[in-house]
Enzyme design. Structure first.
Site, PDB file in Angstrom:
ATOM      1  N   ASP A 126      -2.699   3.529  -0.573  1.00 61.46           N
ATOM      2  CA  ASP A 126      -2.622   3.191   0.851  1.00 61.46           C
ATOM      3  C   ASP A 126      -3.690   2.144   1.139  1.00 61.46           C
ATOM      4  O   ASP A 126      -4.749   2.132   0.513  1.00 61.46           O
ATOM      5  CB  ASP A 126      -2.867   4.432   1.716  1.00 61.46           C
ATOM      6  CG  ASP A 126      -1.708   5.419   1.667  1.00 61.46           C
ATOM      7  OD1 ASP A 126      -0.549   4.972   1.526  1.00 61.46           O
ATOM      8  OD2 ASP A 126      -1.957   6.626   1.775  1.00 61.46           O
TER       9      ASP A 126
ATOM     10  N   ASP B 288       5.627   3.284   3.414  1.00 57.77           N
ATOM     11  CA  ASP B 288       5.592   4.165   4.592  1.00 57.77           C
ATOM     12  C   ASP B 288       6.175   3.471   5.809  1.00 57.77           C
ATOM     13  O   ASP B 288       6.873   4.090   6.621  1.00 57.77           O
ATOM     14  CB  ASP B 288       4.162   4.609   4.878  1.00 57.77           C
ATOM     15  CG  ASP B 288       3.538   5.383   3.731  1.00 57.77           C
ATOM     16  OD1 ASP B 288       4.277   6.049   2.983  1.00 57.77           O
ATOM     17  OD2 ASP B 288       2.300   5.312   3.578  1.00 57.77           O
TER      18      ASP B 288
END
Length: 176
Positions: free
Chosen positions: A129, A148
């Site tokens: 991330d 995402d």
């Protein structure tokens, strides 16, 4: 747009052609994660805007680090979910009707996002991330990645398509 008889029930021509969008999501996601891993130092934010940083983080859990603190079994659990969801969504895509293009794009986005994060889980044991939004220095939204984003946009597309179907059904009942 003029309605032709049976247009609502006609199957989509080559619905799996939408998988090119899933492939594009996977390529962009993995390239962005590679760049973030190469250029960013772990957990050291690079300020882009007053409310947005690039911050390299590794997430062994799911959304919002759900189950991240466990022994590692969650890696295989989430991998199984990603594979199952991708297969199920691909089967759903094969059954789409000609007018369900938004739904086809939404399913492809979710498949691409799921497979992008699956790659990370299988290769690294965690998801990379790096997109970090915050309010001041106090309130941080959990970091995320392009996979995402694709999954979220796909979910929004499914919701919009279901709302549109509801409006169509009400319109057809009123016109009867």
């Amino acid at each position: 747009m003029p309605k032709t008889p049976g247009a609502e029930s006609r199957p989509m021509h080559k619905p799996l052609r939408w998988l090119w969008l899933a492939l594009a999501v996977i390529v962009l996601d993995l390239a962005s994660k590679y760049a973030a891993s190469a250029w960013l130092e772990y957990a050291r934010p690079v300020v882009v805007l007053p409310f947005f940083d690039l911050t390299l983080l590794h997430n062994t859990g799911a959304a919002f680090s759900f189950l991240a603190g466990h022994d590692g079994w969650q890696r295989w659990f989430f991998a199984t979910i990603a594979v199952g969801a991708s297969v199920g969504l691909s089967l759903w895509m094969r059954r789409l009707k000609a007018h369900e293009t938004l739904l086809a794009a939404a399913l492809a986005l979710i498949i691409g996002g799921a497979l992008g994060n699956l790659y990370d889980r299988l290769v690294h044991g965690y998801v990379v991330d790096f997109l970090s939004f915050h309010w001041g220095q106090r309130y941080y939204f959990p970091a995320f990645n392009l996979a995402d984003v694709a999954i979220t946009l796909g979910a929004v597309g499914i919701i919009l398509e279901s709302l549109r179907d509801g409006w169509r059904q009400r319109g057809n009942k009123a016109g009867s």
